[in-house]
Design an enzyme around this catalytic site. Sequence first.
Site, PDB file in Angstrom:
ATOM      1  CE1 TYR A  25      -3.579   2.631   0.733  1.00  0.00           C
ATOM      2  CE2 TYR A  25      -2.319   3.224   2.678  1.00  0.00           C
ATOM      3  CZ  TYR A  25      -3.345   3.484   1.797  1.00  0.00           C
ATOM      4  OH  TYR A  25      -4.136   4.603   1.966  1.00  0.00           O
TER       5      TYR A  25
ATOM      6  CG  ASP B 110       5.748   3.631   0.621  1.00  0.00           C
ATOM      7  OD1 ASP B 110       6.112   4.233   1.646  1.00  0.00           O
ATOM      8  OD2 ASP B 110       4.556   3.498   0.290  1.00  0.00           O
TER       9      ASP B 110
ATOM     10  CE  LYS C 210       2.354   4.471   8.265  1.00  0.00           C
ATOM     11  NZ  LYS C 210       0.996   4.417   8.713  1.00  0.00           N
TER      12      LYS C 210
HETATM   13  C1  PLP Z   1       3.903   2.025   3.241  1.00  0.00           C
HETATM   14  C2  PLP Z   1       2.895   3.125   3.288  1.00  0.00           C
HETATM   15  N1  PLP Z   1       2.891   4.058   2.322  1.00  0.00           N
HETATM   16  C3  PLP Z   1       2.026   5.075   2.331  1.00  0.00           C
HETATM   17  C4  PLP Z   1       1.070   5.190   3.318  1.00  0.00           C
HETATM   18  C5  PLP Z   1       0.103   6.339   3.293  1.00  0.00           C
HETATM   19  O1  PLP Z   1       0.401   7.212   4.326  1.00  0.00           O
HETATM   20  P1  PLP Z   1      -0.729   8.199   4.918  1.00  0.00           P
HETATM   21  O2  PLP Z   1      -1.714   7.326   5.629  1.00  0.00           O
HETATM   22  O3  PLP Z   1       0.032   9.108   5.813  1.00  0.00           O
HETATM   23  O4  PLP Z   1      -1.342   8.903   3.756  1.00  0.00           O
HETATM   24  C6  PLP Z   1       1.018   4.235   4.331  1.00  0.00           C
HETATM   25  C7  PLP Z   1      -0.004   4.329   5.385  1.00  0.00           C
HETATM   26  O5  PLP Z   1      -0.181   3.466   6.201  1.00  0.00           O
HETATM   27  C8  PLP Z   1       1.951   3.186   4.319  1.00  0.00           C
HETATM   28  O6  PLP Z   1       1.953   2.233   5.257  1.00  0.00           O
END
Ligand code: PLP
Length: 436
Positions: free
Chosen positions: A146, A241, A274
């Site tokens: 994700y 990511d 995060k």
């Molecule tokens: C690996 C990863 N990328 C992107 C996101 C998206 O981040 P946000 O919830 O701050 O938009 C998340 C959210 O959990 C994530 O775990």
Amino acid sequence: MTPNTDLNIPLFERAKALIPGGVNSPVRAFKAVGGTPRFVKRAQGAYFWDANDQRFIDYIGSWGPMILGHGHPAVLEAVQKAALEGFSFGAPTEREIELAEEILGLVPSMEMIRLVSSGTEAGMSAIRLARGATGRSKLIKFEGCYHGHADALLVKAGSGLATFGNATSAGVPPEVVQHTIVLEYNNIPQLEEAFALHGKELACLMIEPIAGNMNLVRASVPFMRRCRELCTEYGALLVLDEVMTGFRVALGSAQSVYAKSIPGFKPDITVLGKVIGGGMPLAAFGASRAIMENLAPLGAVYQAGTLSGNPVATACGLATLREIKKPGFFDALSARTRSLVDGLAAAAAAEGVPFSADCEGGMFGFFLLPELPQNYAQVLKTDGVRFNQLFHGLLDRGVYIAPALYEAGFVSAAHTEQDIADTVTIARDVFKSLTK
Ligand SMILES: Cc1ncc(COP(=O)(O)O)c(C=O)c1O
């Protein structure tokens, strides 16, 4: 607690009348596990208290950011001071430079960085940057990863490699996902085939290096090596990511973990979120100077944000990073997380429950499966009914894990040995009830 006395229930009813599903982010709704979400009143250290004043040992930590636990004194002080100086200016501040220096000093694959407000925004912008920098449109992502809810990333695999993915959300037109190729995680032959077919049209390959959105599944070292080699060979950018893994699995983030096994390993673009905000809305993406100079106002790739680099959020993030940089921080956090995972595995074994678990730094995952899965299809083999029993058993006894089996868990520096021991004792009790 009976339904008549549970104060979370009337709150959920009120919320549902006003907010779709009663929540501002879907997984909070307990839809997968059933029951009523706990409405949090306050949190401190490794715990939070719900509307009934019941205490929970918190293994979500706001889905990752709270690596120091809740209400760390140094973070509170920095945030309070910053709030008194002003909430938002829409003009640059020195603290943005300090945070950039701090992050770039710890993750040397990035020479420049842009601060934004959410991981979704960071991932979306990273893709636009990759497309702008390469002049190409297509991208590869992996089933089970994700990357936030940008349209082009809400995609599942199509019927074959020659076809493109299907949107996983209503409201995403097929034309918007026509450039997204979705592959199986850890499948090297499929990766090679996709590059052979589309390599010269690929702007980027985006991957969660240690995927936390299918519980916890690591990219194998050979797979990550091949991702890097193929991107280099075909001129596509490797986008890691690290929204979840960044400053969570190691001080140098997941890329430093892979660099131990793959000499010289580094991504082209890194996406963060995060932990760098310490619980405030802050995320970022960064890369080499040459790539980042494609961004406005220097280059032609547009990207902007009213609250980007927010002064209170940057104070929170800076204070958090300065704590986790202290000598021994990650050794202690890793040892605590490892003791949780080992304790849970031993408790499950003692009660005859099939169980496998993994962890890195302060991030962990476990499965009610005898062996660790390598991809999303294998994760799906987990018995959902049993997971839900486990979830509610733990919840009733004051241990809060993610209300879905596809989510990683997080240990903070505030979790004590006693918290871990209590968790393991409670888990064994719940495992016992599962085997009946
Ligand atoms: C690996 C990863 N990328 C992107 C996101 C998206 O981040 P946000 O919830 O701050 O938009 C998340 C959210 O959990 C994530 O775990």
